[in-house]
Design a protein around this motif. Structure first.
Motif, PDB file in Angstrom:
ATOM      1  N   GLU A  34       0.875  -1.278  -0.018  1.00  0.00           N
ATOM      2  CA  GLU A  34      -0.113  -0.173   0.073  1.00  0.00           C
ATOM      3  C   GLU A  34       0.860   1.219  -0.019  1.00  0.00           C
ATOM      4  O   GLU A  34       1.571   1.430   0.688  1.00  0.00           O
ATOM      5  CB  GLU A  34      -0.899   0.003   1.271  1.00  0.00           C
ATOM      6  CG  GLU A  34      -1.609   1.177   1.232  1.00  0.00           C
ATOM      7  CD  GLU A  34      -2.746   1.563   0.392  1.00  0.00           C
ATOM      8  OE1 GLU A  34      -2.949   2.684  -0.275  1.00  0.00           O
ATOM      9  OE2 GLU A  34      -3.210   0.452  -0.326  1.00  0.00           O
ATOM     10  N   GLU A  71      -0.500   4.999  -0.950  1.00  0.00           N
ATOM     11  CA  GLU A  71      -1.177   5.751  -0.771  1.00  0.00           C
ATOM     12  C   GLU A  71      -1.758   6.295   0.425  1.00  0.00           C
ATOM     13  O   GLU A  71      -1.541   7.277   1.251  1.00  0.00           O
ATOM     14  CB  GLU A  71      -2.443   6.002  -1.824  1.00  0.00           C
ATOM     15  CG  GLU A  71      -1.815   5.989  -3.295  1.00  0.00           C
ATOM     16  CD  GLU A  71      -2.881   5.920  -4.184  1.00  0.00           C
ATOM     17  OE1 GLU A  71      -3.917   6.036  -3.922  1.00  0.00           O
ATOM     18  OE2 GLU A  71      -2.399   6.010  -5.403  1.00  0.00           O
ATOM     19  N   THR A  72      -2.489   5.230   1.181  1.00  0.00           N
ATOM     20  CA  THR A  72      -3.226   5.482   2.439  1.00  0.00           C
ATOM     21  C   THR A  72      -2.316   5.030   3.571  1.00  0.00           C
ATOM     22  O   THR A  72      -1.874   3.984   3.685  1.00  0.00           O
ATOM     23  CB  THR A  72      -4.552   4.800   2.414  1.00  0.00           C
ATOM     24  OG1 THR A  72      -5.253   4.925   1.341  1.00  0.00           O
ATOM     25  CG2 THR A  72      -5.187   4.888   3.760  1.00  0.00           C
ATOM     26  N   ASP A 102      -4.054   8.831   7.623  1.00  0.00           N
ATOM     27  CA  ASP A 102      -5.166   9.060   6.899  1.00  0.00           C
ATOM     28  C   ASP A 102      -6.402   8.220   7.248  1.00  0.00           C
ATOM     29  O   ASP A 102      -7.443   8.880   7.389  1.00  0.00           O
ATOM     30  CB  ASP A 102      -5.050   8.649   5.393  1.00  0.00           C
ATOM     31  CG  ASP A 102      -3.649   9.284   4.649  1.00  0.00           C
ATOM     32  OD1 ASP A 102      -3.671  10.570   4.788  1.00  0.00           O
ATOM     33  OD2 ASP A 102      -2.855   8.629   4.150  1.00  0.00           O
ATOM     34  N   PHE A 103      -6.215   7.237   7.765  1.00  0.00           N
ATOM     35  CA  PHE A 103      -7.171   6.189   8.508  1.00  0.00           C
ATOM     36  C   PHE A 103      -7.537   6.938   9.603  1.00  0.00           C
ATOM     37  O   PHE A 103      -8.835   6.970   9.921  1.00  0.00           O
ATOM     38  CB  PHE A 103      -6.668   4.935   8.753  1.00  0.00           C
ATOM     39  CG  PHE A 103      -7.461   4.130   9.703  1.00  0.00           C
ATOM     40  CD1 PHE A 103      -8.810   3.655   9.579  1.00  0.00           C
ATOM     41  CD2 PHE A 103      -6.797   4.035  11.168  1.00  0.00           C
ATOM     42  CE1 PHE A 103      -9.312   3.022  10.562  1.00  0.00           C
ATOM     43  CE2 PHE A 103      -7.852   3.360  11.921  1.00  0.00           C
ATOM     44  CZ  PHE A 103      -8.959   2.803  11.907  1.00  0.00           C
ATOM     45  N   VAL A 155      -9.519  -1.698   5.406  1.00  0.00           N
ATOM     46  CA  VAL A 155      -8.918  -0.524   4.651  1.00  0.00           C
ATOM     47  C   VAL A 155      -7.181  -1.033   4.907  1.00  0.00           C
ATOM     48  O   VAL A 155      -6.753  -0.913   5.991  1.00  0.00           O
ATOM     49  CB  VAL A 155      -9.114   0.761   5.315  1.00  0.00           C
ATOM     50  CG1 VAL A 155      -8.041   1.709   4.559  1.00  0.00           C
ATOM     51  CG2 VAL A 155     -10.543   1.260   5.342  1.00  0.00           C
ATOM     52  N   VAL A 159      -3.457  -0.012   4.849  1.00  0.00           N
ATOM     53  CA  VAL A 159      -2.803   1.070   5.134  1.00  0.00           C
ATOM     54  C   VAL A 159      -1.089   0.745   5.177  1.00  0.00           C
ATOM     55  O   VAL A 159      -0.840  -0.284   5.309  1.00  0.00           O
ATOM     56  CB  VAL A 159      -3.108   1.708   6.482  1.00  0.00           C
ATOM     57  CG1 VAL A 159      -4.702   1.957   6.589  1.00  0.00           C
ATOM     58  CG2 VAL A 159      -2.834   0.558   7.690  1.00  0.00           C
TER      59      VAL A 159
END
Length: 243
Positions: free
Chosen positions: A175, A177-178, A182-183, A216, A218
Motif C-alpha cells: 500500500e 497511498e493510504t 489518513d485512516f 482498509v 494502510v
C-alpha cells in the motif's frame, strides 16, 4: 502495590476471598500476611483496595477498604487479528499488546502461516498458556480487564468478525497511498480491528478479500516491520491518537 484479578462472585459485601494459585502467590511468593494491603480487580473495571484479614493454607480473605473505577482502559477498543507466527512470538505479541491496551487478540490461520494449530488438545494447551500470559501482563500493567484471547479462526472468519467493528485496517507493505494517519482522520469512534499477517505476510487473495469486505489497507511507513512488531506499532499509534 500488587494487583490481582478475582471473579466477581468471590467478592461478597466487604470481603474478598482468594484461593488457589493467586493465594499461593500472595502468601508464599510475595510473603504477604495479615494487615498487608493489595489491590483486587473484578475484571470489569472495578478496583478494590483491600487489607488481608485472614489467611490459611491455600486461601485468604481480605477486607475492602476502598472501591474505585479502574481508569487504565482505553476508550478505543482494539481487536488484534494476528496471523499465527512461528516459535514463541505469539507469546511476546500477547504480552506486549496487552500492556499497550488491546482489548482482544484473535489468532488467525492464514495461507502463508507456517504454524498450524489443530483443534483439540494442542490448541487448548496453547490457549491456556496464552491466556495466562495475558492475565500476567494485565496485572503488571494495571489493566481493568483481562483481554480476551480467542481460539484460532480462519482468515474468512476473522473478516466476518471484523464486520461487527466500527473500523478495520490491514497494514500492507504494497500500500503506497493510504497511511495510518489518513485512516485515523476518518476513523469512527469506538472499535478498531487490526489485521497482521504472519512472517510471510498475507496473500494477494487475502488482501483482496479484506478490501472487498471494507477493511482498509494502510501503510505503516517506508520500512517493513516484523509480524511481532507491526501489531504493536499500529496499536500504539491508534491508541495514542484515538484515546
Amino acid at each position: 502495590m500488587p494487583k490481582y484479578f478475582v471473579d466477581s462472585e468471590n467478592i461478597k459485601g466487604n470481603v474478598v476471598s482468594i484461593a488457589g494459585e493467586e493465594a499461593k502467590h500472595i502468601l508464599s511468593v510475595m510473603r504477604m500476611s495479615t494487615g498487608d494491603k493489595i489491590v483486587v480487580c473484578d475484571g470489569k473495571n472495578h478496583d478494590f483496595l483491600c487489607r488481608i484479614a485472614e489467611t490459611g493454607k491455600g486461601f485468604l480473605e481480605a477486607e475492602i477498604v476502598e472501591r474505585y473505577l479502574c481508569e487504565t482502559e482505553a476508550e478505543t477498543e482494539i481487536t488484534l487479528f494476528q496471523g499465527l507466527p512461528k516459535s514463541d512470538k505469539m507469546e511476546f505479541i500477547i504480552q506486549k499488546c496487552v500492556e499497550i491496551g488491546v482489548k482482544r487478540i484473535v489468532p488467525v490461520s492464514t495461507e502463508r502461516a507456517v504454524v498450524k494449530i489443530e483443534k483439540g488438545g494442542k490448541e487448548e494447551k496453547k490457549l491456556e498458556r496464552w491466556r495466562k500470559i495475558a492475565e500476567a501482563a494485565a496485572k503488571q500493567s494495571g489493566r481493568g480487564i483481562i483481554p480476551d484471547i480467542s481460539g484460532v479462526i480462519s482468515f474468512s472468519e476473522a473478516v466476518k468478525e471484523a464486520s461487527f467493528l466500527e473500523n478495520a485496517i490491514i497494514p500492507y507493505e504494497n500500500e503506497k497511498e493510504t497511511g495510518i494517519k489518513d485512516f485515523i482522520k476518518k476513523a469512527k469512534k469506538g472499535s478498531v480491528g487490526i489485521f497482521i499477517g504472519p512472517e510471510g505476510g498475507l496473500s494477494e487473495n487475502e488482501i483482496k478479500t479484506a478490501v472487498e469486505n471494507g477493511i482498509v489497507p494502510v501503510t505503516l511507513g517506508k520500512r517493513i516491520l516484523r509480524t511481532e512488531t507491526a501489531g504493536m506499532v499500529a496499536c500504539a499509534i491508534i491508541l495514542y491518537e484515538l484515546g
